[in-house]
Design an enzyme around this catalytic site. Structure first.
Site, PDB file in Angstrom:
ATOM      1  N   GLU A  77      45.438  -3.258  -6.744  1.00 35.98           N
ATOM      2  CA  GLU A  77      46.405  -2.652  -5.831  1.00 35.98           C
ATOM      3  C   GLU A  77      45.895  -1.240  -5.534  1.00 35.98           C
ATOM      4  O   GLU A  77      45.611  -0.481  -6.465  1.00 35.98           O
ATOM      5  CB  GLU A  77      47.781  -2.592  -6.502  1.00 35.98           C
ATOM      6  CG  GLU A  77      48.827  -2.089  -5.548  1.00 35.98           C
ATOM      7  CD  GLU A  77      50.226  -2.014  -6.154  1.00 35.98           C
ATOM      8  OE1 GLU A  77      50.440  -2.505  -7.276  1.00 35.98           O
ATOM      9  OE2 GLU A  77      51.101  -1.437  -5.484  1.00 35.98           O
ATOM     10  N   ARG A  87      44.406  -7.840 -21.559  1.00 32.49           N
ATOM     11  CA  ARG A  87      43.955  -6.607 -20.939  1.00 32.49           C
ATOM     12  C   ARG A  87      43.309  -5.714 -21.987  1.00 32.49           C
ATOM     13  O   ARG A  87      43.519  -5.883 -23.189  1.00 32.49           O
ATOM     14  CB  ARG A  87      45.071  -5.892 -20.189  1.00 32.49           C
ATOM     15  CG  ARG A  87      46.287  -5.506 -20.989  1.00 32.49           C
ATOM     16  CD  ARG A  87      47.474  -5.177 -20.080  1.00 32.49           C
ATOM     17  NE  ARG A  87      47.255  -4.011 -19.269  1.00 32.49           N
ATOM     18  CZ  ARG A  87      47.362  -3.988 -17.935  1.00 32.49           C
ATOM     19  NH1 ARG A  87      47.676  -5.082 -17.269  1.00 32.49           N
ATOM     20  NH2 ARG A  87      47.176  -2.888 -17.263  1.00 32.49           N
ATOM     21  N   LYS A 123      48.033   3.058 -14.321  1.00 32.35           N
ATOM     22  CA  LYS A 123      47.808   3.946 -13.186  1.00 32.35           C
ATOM     23  C   LYS A 123      48.966   4.912 -13.006  1.00 32.35           C
ATOM     24  O   LYS A 123      48.775   6.038 -12.569  1.00 32.35           O
ATOM     25  CB  LYS A 123      47.601   3.121 -11.912  1.00 32.35           C
ATOM     26  CG  LYS A 123      46.175   2.640 -11.759  1.00 32.35           C
ATOM     27  CD  LYS A 123      45.983   1.886 -10.464  1.00 32.35           C
ATOM     28  CE  LYS A 123      46.388   0.441 -10.636  1.00 32.35           C
ATOM     29  NZ  LYS A 123      46.161  -0.387  -9.456  1.00 32.35           N
TER      30      LYS A 123
HETATM   31  P1  ATP Z   1      47.915  -0.653 -14.065  1.00 33.38           P
HETATM   32  O1  ATP Z   1      49.003  -1.185 -14.931  1.00 33.38           O
HETATM   33  O2  ATP Z   1      46.920   0.191 -14.758  1.00 33.38           O
HETATM   34  O3  ATP Z   1      48.408  -0.039 -12.803  1.00 33.38           O
HETATM   35  P2  ATP Z   1      47.511  -3.050 -12.715  1.00 33.38           P
HETATM   36  O4  ATP Z   1      47.320  -4.340 -13.430  1.00 33.38           O
HETATM   37  O5  ATP Z   1      48.791  -2.798 -12.054  1.00 33.38           O
HETATM   38  O6  ATP Z   1      47.072  -1.921 -13.691  1.00 33.38           O
HETATM   39  P3  ATP Z   1      45.933  -3.745 -10.488  1.00 33.38           P
HETATM   40  O7  ATP Z   1      45.368  -2.858  -9.464  1.00 33.38           O
HETATM   41  O8  ATP Z   1      47.017  -4.659 -10.090  1.00 33.38           O
HETATM   42  O9  ATP Z   1      46.387  -2.808 -11.674  1.00 33.38           O
HETATM   43  O10 ATP Z   1      44.785  -4.544 -11.241  1.00 33.38           O
HETATM   44  C1  ATP Z   1      43.715  -5.204 -10.617  1.00 33.38           C
HETATM   45  C2  ATP Z   1      43.133  -6.178 -11.592  1.00 33.38           C
HETATM   46  O11 ATP Z   1      42.674  -5.507 -12.752  1.00 33.38           O
HETATM   47  C3  ATP Z   1      44.179  -7.170 -12.038  1.00 33.38           C
HETATM   48  O12 ATP Z   1      43.620  -8.465 -12.022  1.00 33.38           O
HETATM   49  C4  ATP Z   1      44.519  -6.734 -13.422  1.00 33.38           C
HETATM   50  O13 ATP Z   1      44.877  -7.826 -14.194  1.00 33.38           O
HETATM   51  C5  ATP Z   1      43.218  -6.091 -13.903  1.00 33.38           C
HETATM   52  N1  ATP Z   1      43.493  -5.068 -14.906  1.00 33.38           N
HETATM   53  C6  ATP Z   1      44.297  -3.999 -14.790  1.00 33.38           C
HETATM   54  N2  ATP Z   1      44.353  -3.305 -15.946  1.00 33.38           N
HETATM   55  C7  ATP Z   1      43.549  -3.957 -16.816  1.00 33.38           C
HETATM   56  C8  ATP Z   1      43.186  -3.750 -18.186  1.00 33.38           C
HETATM   57  N3  ATP Z   1      43.662  -2.723 -18.881  1.00 33.38           N
HETATM   58  N4  ATP Z   1      42.337  -4.634 -18.744  1.00 33.38           N
HETATM   59  C9  ATP Z   1      41.845  -5.660 -18.044  1.00 33.38           C
HETATM   60  N5  ATP Z   1      42.143  -5.918 -16.770  1.00 33.38           N
HETATM   61  C10 ATP Z   1      42.991  -5.084 -16.150  1.00 33.38           C
HETATM   62 MG    MG Z   2      49.603  -3.903 -10.546  1.00 35.90          MG
END
Ligand code: ATP
Ligand code: MG
Length: 575
Positions: free
Chosen positions: A49, A273, A283
Site C-alpha cells: 500500500e 511476518r 508504517k
Molecule cells: P505495515 O503494517 O507495516 O503498514 P502492511 O502489511 O500494512 O505493513 P503493506 O504495504 O500492505 O504493508 O504490505 C505489502 C506486503 O508486504 C504485504 O504482502 C505484507 O504482507 C508484506 N509485509 C508487510 N510487513 C511485513 C513484515 N513485517 N514481514 C513480512 N512481510 C511483510
Molecule cells: Mg497494509
C-alpha cells in the site's frame, strides 16, 4: 527453518540451491505437479500500500515473491494496493519502486489496484444481481453491534432483504454522489452466524469523498481491501498470492469472492511476518517517528526502512542474505537484530577497503623523530580481497590516536598506551609513552610525548621485540577533518512494541541513538564518493552519507561496529 538453527557467522550454511525447501516452495512444487497445473508458469506479486516507505519486513516479502518467480522461471508483479486514497501519495509510490529496484529486483507487470476500479464496480453489480450483495444503511456503530463477537453470532442487517432492483438503484446512487460519506455501504450477503467474522456480511464499498492519487475525483465510493485484493490477483493471473499470517482469516472471503464471481481463482498462502528486536515495523509508527521529528526523515539511517538501511550503508546483497537466512515459516517469531547486523558485517568484511580514522583524537608527538621527515608506509587495502591493492600513508612526527587507546591509570592488563608503556602503531613503529602533557587550568590531556624505536618498522622489523597491543592512528599534518555520525539502535529495549501500561513505543527510544563526532581520517578519504563504504580499522564499518557530504568534505555514517571481539577483549581488560 527456525532461527535457532542459524549460525552467527553464516558458516556451514547450505548455498541457496541446495538448501531445504521452505513450506511455500513445497506447496508450490505440489501444485505444479498436479495435472490441472498444465503448462502455466508461476506468477506472484508484491502488493504494497503506498502509504509509507518500505521497511525491512517488506524486504522479506519482496525477496520471497521475486525470489520464487526467479527460482521457478515465473513472473512477479509490483502492484500498488491503492484502495485507501486518504493515506496514499505519489512520493510513496516512487520510493517503493526505487527500493524494490535497489534490492535487485525487476517486476514483470506494474499495476495499481485502482486500475481495476471499473472492473470491480461491474463485479459488484454482478453480485447484486445474483442476490449476493446488498446496500446497507447501518452506520459504523450499529454495524459493530450487529456483527456479534467471536463467541456470539451476529444479527442480519434490517436492510439485508432489499430487492435486487432497489440494491442496484441505491448502489448506483452511491456511485453518483447522492449520499454523504459513510451514509451507506455495499455488503456481501454471506452468513451473519459464521464463526469467521470476516464472513459476516463484510463491507465491499464505502462512500468516501477523497482525492485519489491516480483516479483523482472520479470515484466517490472506494472498494475495501478484501473486495479488491483477490480480484486484482485474479485479473493479473497470479497463481500464488502470498501474504502475511494476519490474512489467514481472510482467505475464506478471498475464496468466496472468486467462487461467487466465477472468475479465475488464485491460491492465497500465508507466512509469518518479520519482527525484529529493538525495532518497530508498522508504517503507522514509522510515520509517527517522522512526523513528530523523532528522526529526521524516512531515510534517517536509524530507521528500519529500506531507504534508511541504504543510507546507513547496508548493501542489497546483505539484505537479501538476511532474508534467506531467516527463512520463511508459518509461526510468528522475533528475530534478533544482530542477525541483520551480522549479515552486513559479513558482506562489508569482504568488500570494504580498510582505512584508519580516529573518532576522538589525542595528539601524539614523537620527540625523537626527525622534524620535517615524512615516510610513506605501505598499508593493505583489504586483506580479504587481494585485488584491492595497497596504499601509502604518510608518517611523521605528529599524529592522532584514539582517546580510548590511552589510559593514564591503566589496569595491569591494559595493553594499549599508558604512561611508560609501549604499543605498536599499525603499519608503523613501536612507541613508548614518555610524558603526558596537560592543560594547566583544566587538567585535561592535550598531548602525549612519546619516543619510537626506529628498528621496529612494520615489514622490516629487525628488533625481534614483541608488544601486546596494536593501535591505529592518523597522521596529524595530513589528516582530513570529518563529521562522523555514530549511530546506535533507535530503541533501547528489545520489544518497543510491547510497551507496559501507560507507555508507548516512544518511551523506549534510545537517547544515544546518534552521536556526532569530529574525527580525523586518513587523507585518502578526501575524495571518497557518496555512498562509498569503508572499514575504519578497529572501529567498524562506515559509509559516506549521500545527502550531507560535500565534495572534499565527506560526512560518515557508522553502519555497524566490528564483530564484538573488541568489546569482549575490552571486558577482559587485555585488548
Ligand atoms: P505495515 O503494517 O507495516 O503498514 P502492511 O502489511 O500494512 O505493513 P503493506 O504495504 O500492505 O504493508 O504490505 C505489502 C506486503 O508486504 C504485504 O504482502 C505484507 O504482507 C508484506 N509485509 C508487510 N510487513 C511485513 C513484515 N513485517 N514481514 C513480512 N512481510 C511483510
Ligand atoms: Mg497494509
Amino acid at each position: 527453518m527456525s532461527t535457532s538453527e542459524h549460525h552467527d557467522d553464516g558458516s556451514n550454511e547450505p548455498s541457496s540451491t541446495e538448501r531445504v525447501l521452505n513450506f511455500i516452495e513445497t506447496e508450490i512444487e505440489k501444485d505444479r505437479a498436479k495435472p490441472t497445473w498444465g503448462n502455466r508458469s508461476l506468477h506472484t506479486r508484491f502488493p504494497p500500500e503506498p502509504n509509507g516507505y518500505l521497511h525491512i519486513g517488506h524486504a522479506k516479502s519482496i525477496c520471497l515473491n521475486f525470489g520464487l518467480a526467479q527460482r521457478y522461471g515465473g513472473k512477479c508483479n509490483l502492484r500498488f494496493d491503492d484502495t485507501n486514497p486518504a493515506k496514499e501519495e505519489q512520493e510513496y509510490v516512487d520510493s517503493i519502486m526505487e527500493d524494490v529496484r535497489w534490492l535487485g529486483f525487476q517486476w514483470d507487470g506494474l499495476y495499481y489496484a485502482s486500475d481495476y476500479f471499473d472492473q470491480l464496480y461491474l463485479w459488484a453489480e454482478q453480485l447484486i444481481m445474483a442476490g449476493k450483495a446488498f446496500v446497507c444503511d447501518l452506520n459504523a456503530e450499529e454495524m459493530r453491534q450487529y456483527r456479534g463477537t467471536l463467541t456470539e453470532p451476529g444479527k442480519n442487517s434490517p436492510y439485508r432483504d432489499r430487492s435486487v432492483e432497489e440494491n442496484l438503484k441505491l448502489f448506483r446512487e452511491m456511485r453518483d454522489g447522492k449520499y454523504p460519506d459513510g451514509a451507506r455501504t455495499l455488503r456481501a450477503k454471506i452468513d451473519m452466524s459464521s464463526p469467521n467474522l470476516n464472513l459476516r456480511d463484510p463491507v465491499m464499498y464505502r462512500i468516501l469523498r477523497a482525492h485519489h492519487h491516480r483516479t483523482g475525483n472520479k470515484w466517490l465510493i472506494y472498494p475495501m481491501y478484501d473486495w479488491a485484493h483477490g480480484q486484482s490477483d485474479s485479473v493479473e493471473g497470479i497463481t500464488h498470492s502470498i501474504c502475511t499470517l494476519e490474512f489467514e482469516n481472510h482467505r475464506p472471503l478471498y475464496d468466496w469472492f472468486c467462487v461467487n464471481l466465477g472468475i479465475y481463482h488464485p491460491r492465497q498462502m500465508e507466512f509469518a511476518r518479520l519482527n525484529l528486536t529493538y525495532t518497530v515495523m508498522s508504517k503507522r509508527k514509522l510515520l509517527q517517528l517522522v512526523q513528530e521529528k523523532h528522526v529526521q526523515s524516512w531515510d534517517d539511517p536509524r530507521m528500519p526502512t529500506i531507504s534508511g538501511l541504504r543510507r546507513r550503508g547496508y548493501t542489497p546483497e546483505s539484505i537479501r542474505a538476511f532474508c534467506e537466512k531467516i527463512g520463511v515459516a508459518r509461526f510468528n517469531s522475533m528475530i534478533d537484530v544482530t542477525v541483520l547486523e551480522n549479515s552486513i558485517r559479513e558482506h562489508l568484511n569482504k568488500i570494504a577497503p580498510r582505512v584508519m580514522a580516529v573518532l576522538r583524537p589525542i595528539k601524539v608527538v614523537l620527540t625523537n623523530y626527525p622534524d620535517g621527515q615524512v615516510e610513506y608506509l605501505e598499508a593493505i587495502n583489504n586483506p580479504e580481497d587481494p585485488g584491492a591493492g595497497s596504499r601509502k600513508i604518510p608518517f611523521s612526527r605528529e599524529f592522532y590516536i584514539e582517546e580510548d587507546d590511552f589510559r593514564e591509570d591503566a589496569p595491569s592488563k591494559y595493553f594499549r598506551l599508558k604512561p611508560g608503556g609501549e604499543v605498536r602503531l599499525r603499519y608503523a613503529y613501536i612507541i613508548k609513552c614518555e610524558k603526558v602533557v596537560k592543560d594547566p587550568n583544566t587538567g585535561a590531556i592535550t598531548e602525549l610525548h612519546c619516543t619510537y624505536d626506529p628498528q621496529t618498522r612494520s615489514g622490516s622489523d629487525t628488533s625481534n621485540r614483541k608488544v601486546k597491543g596494536t593501535i591505529h592512528w592518523v597522521p596529524a599534518t595530513h589528516a582530513l577533518d570529518a563529521e562522523v555520525r555514530v549511530y546506535d539502535r533507535l530503541f533501547s529495549t528489545e520489544e518497543p512494541d510491547a510497551a507496559e501500561a501507560g507507555k508507548t513505543f516512544l518511551d523506549y527510544m534510545n537517547p544515544k541513538s546518534l552521536e556526532v563526532v569530529h574525527a580525523k581520517v586518513e587523507p585518502c578519504l578526501t575524495e571518497a564518493p557518496a555512498g562509498a563504504r569503508y572499514q575504519f580499522e578497529r572501529l567498524g564499518y562506515f559509509c559516506v552519507d549521500v545527502k550531507d557530504s560535500k565534495p572534499g568534505k565527506p560526512v560518515f555514517n557508522r553502519t555497524v561496529t566490528l564483530r564484538d571481539t573488541w568489546a569482549k577483549l575490552e571486558a577482559r581488560g587485555d585488548s
